[in-house]
Design an enzyme around this catalytic site. Sequence first.
Site, mmCIF file in Angstrom:
data_model
loop_
_atom_site.group_PDB
_atom_site.id
_atom_site.type_symbol
_atom_site.label_atom_id
_atom_site.label_comp_id
_atom_site.label_asym_id
_atom_site.label_seq_id
_atom_site.Cartn_x
_atom_site.Cartn_y
_atom_site.Cartn_z
ATOM 1 N N ARG A 68 0.850 -1.267 0.149
ATOM 2 C CA ARG A 68 0.010 0.002 0.112
ATOM 3 C C ARG A 68 0.845 1.149 0.007
ATOM 4 N NH1 ARG A 68 -5.742 0.446 0.392
ATOM 5 N NH2 ARG A 68 -6.044 2.711 0.663
ATOM 6 N N ASN A 110 -11.907 16.353 0.339
ATOM 7 C CA ASN A 110 -12.714 15.313 0.078
ATOM 8 C C ASN A 110 -14.099 15.665 0.215
ATOM 9 O OD1 ASN A 110 -13.468 12.744 -0.613
ATOM 10 N ND2 ASN A 110 -12.742 12.031 1.441
ATOM 11 N N THR A 111 -15.064 15.187 -0.531
ATOM 12 C CA THR A 111 -16.623 15.403 -0.307
ATOM 13 C C THR A 111 -17.092 13.951 0.173
ATOM 14 O OG1 THR A 111 -18.464 15.863 -1.355
ATOM 15 C CG2 THR A 111 -16.921 15.090 -2.990
ATOM 16 N N HIS A 112 -17.975 14.053 1.137
ATOM 17 C CA HIS A 112 -18.679 13.019 1.845
ATOM 18 C C HIS A 112 -19.978 13.084 1.855
ATOM 19 C CE1 HIS A 112 -18.862 9.572 4.328
ATOM 20 N NE2 HIS A 112 -19.395 10.266 5.197
ATOM 21 N N ASP A 144 -7.335 14.673 6.407
ATOM 22 C CA ASP A 144 -6.411 14.623 7.442
ATOM 23 C C ASP A 144 -6.257 13.180 7.470
ATOM 24 O OD1 ASP A 144 -8.491 13.532 8.979
ATOM 25 O OD2 ASP A 144 -8.269 15.163 10.458
ATOM 26 N N GLY A 146 -7.700 10.761 9.361
ATOM 27 C CA GLY A 146 -8.721 9.909 9.686
ATOM 28 C C GLY A 146 -9.621 9.678 8.635
ATOM 29 N N ASP A 148 -12.826 10.672 6.981
ATOM 30 C CA ASP A 148 -13.800 11.834 6.775
ATOM 31 C C ASP A 148 -13.922 12.636 8.083
ATOM 32 O OD1 ASP A 148 -14.459 10.669 4.562
ATOM 33 O OD2 ASP A 148 -15.856 9.145 5.302
HETATM 34 C C1 GAR Z 1 -20.268 10.928 -3.946
HETATM 35 O O1 GAR Z 1 -21.388 11.026 -3.395
HETATM 36 C C2 GAR Z 1 -19.177 11.218 -2.757
HETATM 37 O O2 GAR Z 1 -19.500 11.864 -1.730
HETATM 38 C C3 GAR Z 1 -19.087 9.728 -2.319
HETATM 39 O O3 GAR Z 1 -19.098 8.951 -3.643
HETATM 40 C C4 GAR Z 1 -20.047 9.830 -4.440
HETATM 41 C C5 GAR Z 1 -19.411 9.839 -5.798
HETATM 42 O O4 GAR Z 1 -20.111 10.207 -6.866
HETATM 43 N N1 GAR Z 1 -17.928 9.422 -1.687
HETATM 44 C C6 GAR Z 1 -17.826 8.560 -0.549
HETATM 45 O O5 GAR Z 1 -18.599 8.081 -0.073
HETATM 46 C C7 GAR Z 1 -16.361 8.485 -0.115
HETATM 47 N N2 GAR Z 1 -16.479 8.265 1.539
HETATM 48 P P1 GAR Z 1 -19.710 10.517 -8.191
HETATM 49 O O6 GAR Z 1 -18.683 9.504 -8.644
HETATM 50 O O7 GAR Z 1 -20.776 10.677 -9.273
HETATM 51 O O8 GAR Z 1 -18.884 12.087 -8.275
#
Ligand code: GAR
Length: 203
Positions: A68, A110-112, A144, A146, A148
């Site tokens: 990894r 990152n978007t969650h 960071d 962790g 999310d």
């Molecule tokens: C998004 O909703 C993003 O927040 C999520 O995957 C989706 C990707 O959609 N990410 C996670 O759950 C990470 N923990 P996309 O490929 O259509 O942009």
Amino acid sequence: MPASARLVVLVSGSGTNLQALLDACADPAYGARVVAVGADRDDIEGLARAERAGVPTFVRRVPDYTSREHWDRALTDAVAAFEPDLVVSAGFMKLVGEDFLARFEGRMLNTHPALSPSFPGMHGPAEALAYGVKVTGATLFVVDGGIDTGPIVAQVAVPVEDGDDQASLHERIKAAERAMLVESVGRMARAGWSVDGRRVRLG
Ligand code: GAR
């Protein structure tokens, strides 16, 4: 920030968040451009979206490396080669390692699909539904070490409807998430940002 901030976007799937950024970047006034798209797997719509937009792509797959850590180093080098001002993990389903974080500390987002600190991890919409919350949403944060847990840039609330299943809820979240991502990345690109402990300030 330079006149046009350089974005490297990381994806693992459909790439609708990436598409929202690509569309926003078509306007020079947005203040950013996607200079490369990276992925941890081949044959995904996210990469196809980048190719259609004429944006260079790269793939670094974990199973192609002996550890990894080696994968993380390879991903770090691939991203660094494009000299990003911001790295945006947009549905990238891998945690990056120490090398990556050290190189891009404070400038990886990152978007969650949940309202942090609730429901971290891979199943935010399903866990929100199972818990029975009436409001969930999406969180944009500075990555960071962790899962999310990083300092929050922006959040948006989304109602849970009685008839929702995981797919319908996630789609409603994603519509709000894309708008939040585009708005926040644009503001960061145009006005800069600072991170002070857990507090993120734009401009
Ligand atoms: C998004 O909703 C993003 O927040 C999520 O995957 C989706 C990707 O959609 N990410 C996670 O759950 C990470 N923990 P996309 O490929 O259509 O942009």
